[in-house]
Design a protein around this motif. Sequence first.
Motif, PDB file in Angstrom:
ATOM      1  N   CYS A 185       0.859  -1.192   0.000  1.00 48.69           N
ATOM      2  CA  CYS A 185       0.000   0.000   0.000  1.00 48.69           C
ATOM      3  C   CYS A 185       0.888   1.233   0.000  1.00 48.69           C
ATOM      4  CB  CYS A 185      -0.959  -0.023   1.195  1.00 48.69           C
ATOM      5  SG  CYS A 185      -0.145   0.130   2.800  1.00 48.69           S
ATOM      6  N   TYR A 216      -5.059  -3.772  -0.898  1.00 53.10           N
ATOM      7  CA  TYR A 216      -6.258  -4.574  -0.690  1.00 53.10           C
ATOM      8  C   TYR A 216      -5.868  -6.034  -0.491  1.00 53.10           C
ATOM      9  CZ  TYR A 216     -11.256  -5.265  -0.588  1.00 53.10           C
ATOM     10  OH  TYR A 216     -12.534  -5.529  -0.169  1.00 53.10           O
ATOM     11  N   SER A 244      -7.350  -9.544  -2.215  1.00 52.37           N
ATOM     12  CA  SER A 244      -8.155  -9.159  -3.372  1.00 52.37           C
ATOM     13  C   SER A 244      -8.470 -10.395  -4.206  1.00 52.37           C
ATOM     14  CB  SER A 244      -7.398  -8.122  -4.211  1.00 52.37           C
ATOM     15  OG  SER A 244      -8.165  -7.714  -5.322  1.00 52.37           O
ATOM     16  N   GLY A 304      -9.971  -5.494  -4.727  1.00 53.35           N
ATOM     17  CA  GLY A 304      -9.485  -4.127  -4.726  1.00 53.35           C
ATOM     18  C   GLY A 304      -9.279  -3.673  -6.150  1.00 53.35           C
ATOM     19  N   ASN A 309      -8.151   2.493  -1.702  1.00 53.75           N
ATOM     20  CA  ASN A 309      -8.585   1.197  -1.174  1.00 53.75           C
ATOM     21  C   ASN A 309      -9.706   1.328  -0.149  1.00 53.75           C
ATOM     22  OD1 ASN A 309      -6.887   2.455   0.633  1.00 53.75           O
ATOM     23  ND2 ASN A 309      -5.707   0.627   1.148  1.00 53.75           N
TER      24      ASN A 309
END
Length: 502
Positions: A12, A214, A217, A356, A373
């Motif tokens: 992230c 995410y 995902s 995501g 996200n």
Amino acid sequence: MNLYWGDLHNHCGITYGFGSLENALAAAREQLDFCAIIGHAMWPDMPEKTEELEFLVDFHMKGFAKLQNNWEYVRNTVRESNVPHQFVTFQGYEIHSSEFGDHHVLSPSDELPLIQANSPAELVAGLAPLPVIAVPHHVGYTPGYRGVNWDAFSEEISPVVEVFSKHGCSMSDSSPYPYLHTMGPRDSRNTIVSALQRGKRFSFAGSTDHHAGYPGSYGDGRVAVMASEKTREAIWEALLARRTYAVTGDKIACQFTVNGAVFGSEVKDSGSRQLKLDVTACDGIEKVTVYKNGKAWSIVNGVSGGDQVQQPSSAQGRYKVRVEMGWGENKDGFVWQGSARLDGGQIVSVETCFRGQSVLAPTPEMRDNPNINALGNKLISSSDNGAEWTCTTFKNPSTQHPQTAALIFEIDGDINSNLVVEANGQTFAHSIGELLTGSRSAHLETYNSEAVLFHRAVPESEYCFQGEWSDDQKETDCDAYHVEIKQWNGQCAWISPVFVLA
């Protein structure tokens, strides 16, 4: 022992990914039992900066510095998110390497420092005496070009290897999900099969390597762990014992043993090998392949499914019905408010398949967005007669890359059981008997709009499998047996080997 589901490799905005750490952890809690949010930390043999490589070098260096400057915040946030028996987190970060291949280190210790090293082995040694493992990932790339170096591979520091992620599948050069990223194709010398045939011993993991925060995902990779309880200590013990396997997305529950030893184990050769497999899938099972030393040893094809029309049966039984939402032209996100109820029968379980946004690596035009996200994907409630949820879907980026969302309802009922779904104010209803003959879809608007798809109902006889085999042929001093499960919808599971030692 219980099966727990996680993602041990997700990125992230703590480095050069996108989306906030808090949003990433919140997304993970919605459909996983454990996760590790990984920051990019170093690339000791990174190519020299040239005009052509300016963007590549700059975004890496900025990302590394960002993690270094915020390591205490990252470590504390991950620590605070760990709640035993509810949701488990691990600390970790990544080392790139052209020579050794990329690895991410994982640790159950909240004291994990961020240090520099020239190789994964040197990094693990430098972190001693803290408990640390190094997980190789996207191993199938070209040797010397960010693919794994099997000659330098250490089973002691890498009991688990990531075999599937958003990069693709590294099991073999003929496996589904080829490598299509700009980093290049997969090379058979660096595949998992090649390593097993060289006598390497490790277990399999799937994780997303998703760069928009995410974890889990759907369709990008998940890992199953067999552990005694949902705690850091128990899941860590399972990782070290190699009780893991990889799935693409669907939580395909598997139990595989050789002479009673579970996947990841080593067992002494007694002259006869008794293999047992028990599978509860999420869709009809197309094929079960048992591999011995990387070669297909036994293949069982599904008895039905796919495009075949099922004849309704009035008998009481269990069925799985997947309700999928998405499509349309909305690139910025379409928010769904959904609910379901079952008339006549009982909902046994509800599994979410939330995604995501599809981001594998940053591009020059991408800009930091901490809320990329924050999608609001949530199973709000579920009971034996209904469920309520909210989720966000996007326009599919291509005809081969879905951005849909789904829920899988396991239903105890008969052909008259009626699944009623309300989506954004519109109501759709289909019986099990109708869905046994095929799928049904409907659109929210007149043209090019979002749609709801009721997939074909799958009876329990198609999504459950039990198999037993016997083998008395020794091929090597370390024969490795592993299993691939393929569903009709393309979702797969790769069950880690049991190693039979002479």
